[in-house]
Design an enzyme around this catalytic site. Sequence first.
Site, short mmCIF file in Angstrom:
data_model
loop_
_atom_site.label_atom_id
_atom_site.label_comp_id
_atom_site.label_asym_id
_atom_site.label_seq_id
_atom_site.Cartn_x
_atom_site.Cartn_y
_atom_site.Cartn_z
CE LYS A 11 -3.74 -2.24 2.64
NZ LYS A 11 -4.32 -2.24 3.78
CE1 TYR A 51 -8.98 -2.97 0.88
CE2 TYR A 51 -8.19 -0.90 0.24
CZ TYR A 51 -7.76 -2.11 0.50
OH TYR A 51 -6.92 -2.63 0.66
CG PHE A 59 -12.97 0.76 7.40
CD1 PHE A 59 -12.49 0.52 6.09
CD2 PHE A 59 -13.79 0.25 7.96
CE1 PHE A 59 -12.71 -0.78 6.28
CE2 PHE A 59 -13.83 -1.24 8.47
CZ PHE A 59 -12.73 -1.46 6.86
NE ARG A 87 -5.51 -12.89 4.46
CZ ARG A 87 -6.61 -11.46 5.09
NH1 ARG A 87 -6.47 -10.54 4.03
NH2 ARG A 87 -7.67 -11.82 5.87
CB THR A 93 -6.87 -7.10 9.53
OG1 THR A 93 -7.34 -7.76 9.44
CG2 THR A 93 -7.15 -5.29 9.39
CG ASN A 114 -2.87 -2.79 7.45
OD1 ASN A 114 -3.27 -2.65 5.96
ND2 ASN A 114 -4.04 -3.44 7.31
CG HIS A 117 -4.89 -6.35 -0.30
ND1 HIS A 117 -6.34 -6.77 0.02
CD2 HIS A 117 -5.10 -7.26 -1.50
CE1 HIS A 117 -6.53 -7.11 -0.15
NE2 HIS A 117 -5.93 -7.40 -1.27
CD GLU A 128 -8.09 -9.56 -3.64
OE1 GLU A 128 -8.99 -8.25 -2.95
OE2 GLU A 128 -7.06 -9.73 -3.67
P1 IDP Z 1 -7.18 -7.43 5.49
O1 IDP Z 1 -6.04 -6.90 4.90
O2 IDP Z 1 -6.60 -7.99 6.33
O3 IDP Z 1 -7.61 -8.54 4.68
P2 IDP Z 1 -10.03 -6.30 5.78
O4 IDP Z 1 -10.94 -6.27 6.98
O5 IDP Z 1 -10.66 -6.95 4.66
O6 IDP Z 1 -7.94 -6.50 6.04
O7 IDP Z 1 -10.22 -4.83 5.84
C1 IDP Z 1 -9.55 -3.78 4.77
C2 IDP Z 1 -8.64 -3.05 5.13
O8 IDP Z 1 -9.26 -2.02 5.14
C3 IDP Z 1 -8.04 -3.14 5.70
O9 IDP Z 1 -6.07 -4.39 5.44
C4 IDP Z 1 -7.37 -1.72 6.82
O10 IDP Z 1 -6.20 -1.69 5.84
C5 IDP Z 1 -8.70 -0.99 6.78
N1 IDP Z 1 -9.30 -1.55 7.06
C6 IDP Z 1 -10.25 -2.48 8.60
N2 IDP Z 1 -11.09 -2.45 9.09
C7 IDP Z 1 -10.84 -0.88 9.60
C8 IDP Z 1 -11.82 -0.37 10.72
O11 IDP Z 1 -12.04 -0.42 11.53
N3 IDP Z 1 -10.87 0.69 10.37
C9 IDP Z 1 -9.88 1.72 9.49
N4 IDP Z 1 -9.05 0.88 8.70
C10 IDP Z 1 -9.72 -0.50 8.55
MG MG Z 2 -9.65 -8.38 3.22
#
Ligand code: IDP
Ligand code: MG
Length: 153
Positions: A11, A51, A59, A87, A93, A114, A117, A128
Amino acid sequence: MVAERTFIAIKPDGVQRGLIGEILGRFERKGFKLIALKQIIPSRELAEKHYGIHREKPFFSGLVDFITSGPVVAMVLEGDGVITSARTLIGATKPLEANPGTIRGDLAVNIGRNVIHGSDGPDTSAFEIGLWFQPSEINNWSPSDQIWRVESE
Ligand code: IDP
Ligand code: MG
């Protein structure tokens, strides 16, 4: 039969923080085959499709703003078990809950920043990969050490 593939994206925070080599190196050292790689500043349309599953989340717009804010390094990795293994290498996450030794556990603190992805299953990875890459951007090649990369006892 097409081997298992996953879509990975470093990212904008990972790119801005100079972590491309660090992150790519972890997948390279693990032994997965890199079959596509490019740097791209995603359009809003691409980010919203990517997304889309999170469209109703509070968010969502911040996430799309962020992912379109600068270059992303997108790639496709191939290998048996690559979706789940990637993963695992990426970690949870929430970076503060991600285990040490994982990418997020070692390199991040903030859920919205974070660094990486990774597809979460076979349907997502197919979607994707098709969203981010043209078929012509994916290289079919056989590593000279392929024999060491397949599962054996
Ligand atoms: P993942 O990236 O581990 O698959 P997902 O639940 O698919 O996690 O969420 C996608 C992305 O959205 C996350 O990597 C993170 O950057 C962002 N995200 C998820 N939950 C939150 C939140 O509660 N607040 C802010 N950003 C979030
Ligand atoms: Mg995800």
